[in-house]
Design a protein around this motif. Sequence first.
Motif, mmCIF file in Angstrom:
data_model
loop_
_atom_site.group_PDB
_atom_site.id
_atom_site.type_symbol
_atom_site.label_atom_id
_atom_site.label_comp_id
_atom_site.label_asym_id
_atom_site.label_seq_id
_atom_site.Cartn_x
_atom_site.Cartn_y
_atom_site.Cartn_z
ATOM 1 N N GLY A 118 12.871 63.376 57.806
ATOM 2 C CA GLY A 118 11.743 62.633 58.355
ATOM 3 C C GLY A 118 12.109 61.211 58.732
ATOM 4 O O GLY A 118 11.779 60.734 59.820
ATOM 5 N N PHE A 119 12.819 60.524 57.831
ATOM 6 C CA PHE A 119 13.222 59.144 58.130
ATOM 7 C C PHE A 119 14.231 59.079 59.269
ATOM 8 O O PHE A 119 14.170 58.176 60.108
ATOM 9 N N SER A 120 15.133 60.030 59.317
ATOM 10 C CA SER A 120 16.101 60.065 60.412
ATOM 11 C C SER A 120 15.388 60.269 61.748
ATOM 12 O O SER A 120 15.687 59.580 62.732
ATOM 13 N N ALA A 121 14.442 61.202 61.780
ATOM 14 C CA ALA A 121 13.679 61.447 63.014
ATOM 15 C C ALA A 121 12.872 60.219 63.414
ATOM 16 O O ALA A 121 12.800 59.863 64.603
ATOM 17 N N LEU A 122 12.282 59.549 62.441
ATOM 18 C CA LEU A 122 11.484 58.358 62.722
ATOM 19 C C LEU A 122 12.338 57.229 63.290
ATOM 20 O O LEU A 122 11.977 56.607 64.290
ATOM 21 N N ILE A 123 13.471 56.962 62.668
ATOM 22 C CA ILE A 123 14.337 55.866 63.132
ATOM 23 C C ILE A 123 14.832 56.143 64.551
ATOM 24 O O ILE A 123 14.830 55.255 65.407
ATOM 25 N N LEU A 124 15.248 57.376 64.820
ATOM 26 C CA LEU A 124 15.719 57.697 66.168
ATOM 27 C C LEU A 124 14.577 57.660 67.180
ATOM 28 O O LEU A 124 14.784 57.289 68.342
#
Length: 161
Positions: free
Chosen positions: A134-140
């Motif tokens: 989730g955090f990876s998707a959000l940052i990207l």
Amino acid sequence: MMETNNNRPYPRQRILSVYTCLGGILGGFILYIIMALFTNIMSLSYESITVLDYVLPSYFSVIVAHMYMMVAMSVMGGVVGLIPALLTACIITASRIYASTKSFVLVFVIGTMVSALFSAAMGSTAWEVAVTGGFSALILALFTLPKKDTDLALDDNATDA
């Protein structure tokens, strides 16, 4: 016919390539940070670093060990997280999600759910993996999602005044 945003097509290729190339690597890095904060990685003992203790000062050897583990987790995340990152990007591009506060929450939920389902399919139930996705998707998403027409018009009016 492709839906356009201010005479520009939706950047499917950019979103797919960024998520595929960087999603898993960023996820591995975030997972290392989560593990370092919530588990015993931070209490890496000097006894576990036997060879480096004789060559390097103690604190420096711990820093080197942490850097090695960070790079190793990022590389492992790039390999293991390739499929969930690609699936997340496919859902984002199929839904044509544009940059907004609500869409960033939606992207976080999509990344978390895809990572949780992929993790469960692989036989793991670690909550850290789902949150990492989730955090990876959000940052990207912060860097790759395009703005809507109305947002561009507001930005243009603000610069013209």
